[in-house]
Design a protein around this motif. Structure first.
Motif, PDB file in Angstrom:
ATOM      1  N   ILE A 148      54.219  12.782  76.399  1.00 61.17           N
ATOM      2  CA  ILE A 148      53.145  12.976  77.181  1.00 61.17           C
ATOM      3  C   ILE A 148      52.616  11.627  77.739  1.00 61.17           C
ATOM      4  N   VAL A 194      48.991   9.990  79.975  1.00 61.63           N
ATOM      5  CA  VAL A 194      47.611  10.603  80.287  1.00 61.63           C
ATOM      6  C   VAL A 194      47.139   9.390  81.252  1.00 61.63           C
ATOM      7  N   GLU A 204      42.631   9.680  86.485  1.00 65.47           N
ATOM      8  CA  GLU A 204      43.210  10.752  86.915  1.00 65.47           C
ATOM      9  C   GLU A 204      42.432  12.158  86.235  1.00 65.47           C
ATOM     10  N   LYS A 207      43.867  13.355  83.916  1.00 63.17           N
ATOM     11  CA  LYS A 207      45.191  14.447  83.785  1.00 63.17           C
ATOM     12  C   LYS A 207      46.009  14.048  82.510  1.00 63.17           C
ATOM     13  N   LEU A 208      46.501  15.182  82.141  1.00 62.59           N
ATOM     14  CA  LEU A 208      47.863  15.014  81.136  1.00 62.59           C
ATOM     15  C   LEU A 208      48.889  15.578  81.605  1.00 62.59           C
ATOM     16  N   TYR A 209      50.117  15.030  81.238  1.00 61.49           N
ATOM     17  CA  TYR A 209      51.225  15.658  81.728  1.00 61.49           C
ATOM     18  C   TYR A 209      52.249  15.640  80.520  1.00 61.49           C
ATOM     19  N   ILE A 225      56.059  15.614  80.020  1.00 56.25           N
ATOM     20  CA  ILE A 225      57.331  15.567  80.791  1.00 56.25           C
ATOM     21  C   ILE A 225      58.531  15.691  80.020  1.00 56.25           C
ATOM     22  N   ILE A 285      57.889  17.612  85.350  1.00 53.42           N
ATOM     23  CA  ILE A 285      56.426  18.099  84.492  1.00 53.42           C
ATOM     24  C   ILE A 285      56.638  19.406  84.037  1.00 53.42           C
ATOM     25  N   THR A 343      50.826  20.431  82.619  1.00 54.49           N
ATOM     26  CA  THR A 343      49.724  19.706  83.189  1.00 54.49           C
ATOM     27  C   THR A 343      48.351  20.306  82.867  1.00 54.49           C
ATOM     28  N   SER A 344      47.629  19.352  82.395  1.00 61.44           N
ATOM     29  CA  SER A 344      46.243  19.685  82.047  1.00 61.44           C
ATOM     30  C   SER A 344      45.009  19.010  82.307  1.00 61.44           C
ATOM     31  N   ASP A 377      52.783  10.507  93.870  1.00 61.39           N
ATOM     32  CA  ASP A 377      53.043  11.502  92.851  1.00 61.39           C
ATOM     33  C   ASP A 377      54.559  11.813  93.301  1.00 61.39           C
TER      34      ASP A 377
END
Length: 526
Positions: A319, A321, A325, A327-329, A331, A336, A339-340, A501
């Protein structure tokens, strides 16, 4: 008689010329052997190295590695042959002179002496021993700046606690013997984001060379623009978006059409805004940030990339963060998986930049109130209202205060634990409206997750007994229960204000904790 006499003379002359020819060839070969320059063999032992650092004390930090380097090479020169500095040495010098391409300044402590080595017209030259030693030190200087970045002490002072990349000088030393190019990215094995930002730096410097972008003039009465509006401001926006390739073509039109709105949405998305159908003053202000400032942001984040161990992104499941941004990803296998949006700490209670290993998911959790909040909020509240604890669904527990499980619990219905000294974790929240904000720095330091149920489902997929229905039941049970992950999941909380990205788009985020300025100041001083 005359015929015989002539024949004898001819034979004699042939013999003489033949002997002379052989003698000439023998003399010529002898000359060639004399003219052959013996191969340069300099002896650079520990005594010579020590003498060098007496003359060049500002390079002493590299003494141990340089000494080891020459010992490994049997105390002979590395950077020179009979013709002078070898090609690899010239490549190194050119790379040093182009350090700006790496977002760095060329400040080698003995640049004047270094320039003498490569100045063919210089009246004064360094000794061949000093030349070789100076280039060895330049190699380690360059490698430290480009590959290693700031030392660990400096990085920690910048409150960066993510695992630091282990800088392997041994690998670099081996590449000298192989005369491998210093441009070989595969051998450098840097964090992949570094190369992407380096390309972005080159692109934005090209924009700067062409004059950057013009400031958009709106006038004091400007409020907003929407589809169908006509204004000279629209033509300016169109020109500006074309420079950064958010718009493929600049038609010069002063009418706000669907093409412009789409381009503007793309710009908003990659600059941390929620895409809208209306162009607001805040968007114009963002568009007017000078290209020079954007370049500084890229440079600051390239330095951060130098601190990241490239092995981290090779993990099978982790994970990440990104604080600015919001945002949390999640992986998995380099892609990905989930995402949240997230809420992070306020400026006064910053979320820590660090990593941990997630080992537990807690459903229907209690919230153990930190002592600082008890002192600043709860005790003053109790002093004003004797029913304060009951109204807030709080209770005393062994001398501390905790909030009972339930939908109004400050941690929501689930939390995700990865033990750490800062007591930071991921959790749900009842304050869902905060996720609708563009800037989401509101917490006391923990990371609030907009989609905690979905995150729990993703993390529990390896355990078929925990399906979504069972997860929902545990979240709403009103009774705390713990689940221990069968395999711990790494969590990395970072801070990047510029990021390329997976679609290749360069994104910029607001520096919510004002960390770029202090970093750039250090880079300028280097």
């Amino acid at each position: 008689m005359k015929i015989w006499y002539s024949l004898i003379i001819t034979v004699v002359l042939f013999t003489v010329f033949s002997c002379n020819s052989k003698a000439d060839k023998k003399e010529e070969n002898s000359i060639k052997k004399v003219e052959k320059i013996p191969e340069l063999k300099l002896t650079i032992d520990s005594t010579r190295v020590a003498a060098f650092y007496e003359s060049y004390p500002k390079l002493s930090k590299f003494k141990r590695d340089v000494t080891s380097l020459y010992q490994k090479n049997k105390s002979t020169q590395l950077w020179q042959d009979n013709k002078g500095v070898v090609e690899f040495g010239n490549t190194l010098f050119n790379q040093y002179k182009n350090l700006d391409q790496e977002g760095l300044k060329a400040n080698f402590p003995y640049s004047e002496q270094l320039n003498l080595v490569f100045d063919n017209n210089a009246a004064k030259k360094l000794s061949k021993e000093d030349t070789d030693l100076l280039l060895s030190n330049l190699y380690y200087y360059y490698a430290e700046k480009v590959y290693g970045g700031f030392d660990e002490k400096t990085v920690i002072s910048l409150e960066w606690l993510l695992p630091r990349k282990k800088f392997n000088y041994q690998v670099l030393s081996d590449s000298i013997f192989k005369k491998s190019t210093i441009l070989d990215d595969k051998k450098r094995k840097m964090f992949s984001q570094y190369y992407k930002l380096r390309d972005a730096l080159k692109e934005y410097r090209e924009i700067e060379k062409k004059g950057g972008w013009k400031n958009i003039e709106t006038g004091d009465d400007f409020k907003s623009l929407k589809l169908g509006d006509s204004s000279n401001v629209i033509a300016q926006i169109r020109e500006r978006l074309f420079v950064t390739k958010d718009l493929k073509e600049d038609t010069k039109s002063a009418i706000c059409d669907t093409v412009l709105i789409k381009a503007m949405k793309n710009y908003e998305l990659r600059h941390g805004y929620a895409p809208k159908n209306t162009i607001l003053t805040e968007h114009i202000n963002d568009l007017n940030i000078p290209v020079s400032d954007r370049i500084k942001t890229i440079i600051a984040n390239m330095e951060r990339c130098r601190w990241i161990d490239p092995e981290l992104e090779k993990g099978k499941k982790y994970i990440e963060v990104n604080i600015p941004e919001f945002k949390l990803y999640l992986i998995e296998d380099g892609k990905i998986a989930f995402t949240s949006p997230v809420v992070v700490g306020k400026a006064m209670t910053k979320t820590v930049i660090f990593s941990g290993m997630m080992n537990n998911i807690v459903f229907s959790p209690y919230w153990n109130v930190p002592p600082s909040i008890i002192a600043k909020e709860i005790k003053p509240g109790m002093a004003k209202d004797k029913n304060y604890l009951q109204k807030k669904n709080l209770e005393w527990n062994n001398g501390a205060v905790r909030q009972l499980p339930g939908k109004n619990n400050s941690l929501g219905l689930v939390k995700f634990l990865f033990p750490n000294s800062s007591n930071i974790y991921l959790h749900d929240t009842p304050s869902k409206s905060l996720f609708e904000r563009e800037s989401r720095a509101f917490s006391h330091g923990c990371v609030r997750v907009a989609k905690p149920r979905e995150l729990a489902i993703e993390l529990l997929k390896p355990d078929p007994s925990w399906n979504p229905a069972r997860i929902d039941k545990a979240m709403h049970a009103g009774k705390e229960s713990w689940y221990t992950l069968k395999k711990k999941v790494p969590v990395y909380i970072g801070y990047f204000t510029a990021w390329v990205d997976r679609e290749g788009q360069l994104n910029f985020y607001k520096d919510i904790y004002q960390r770029d300025e202090s970093l750039l100041k250090l880079l300028t001083e280097e």
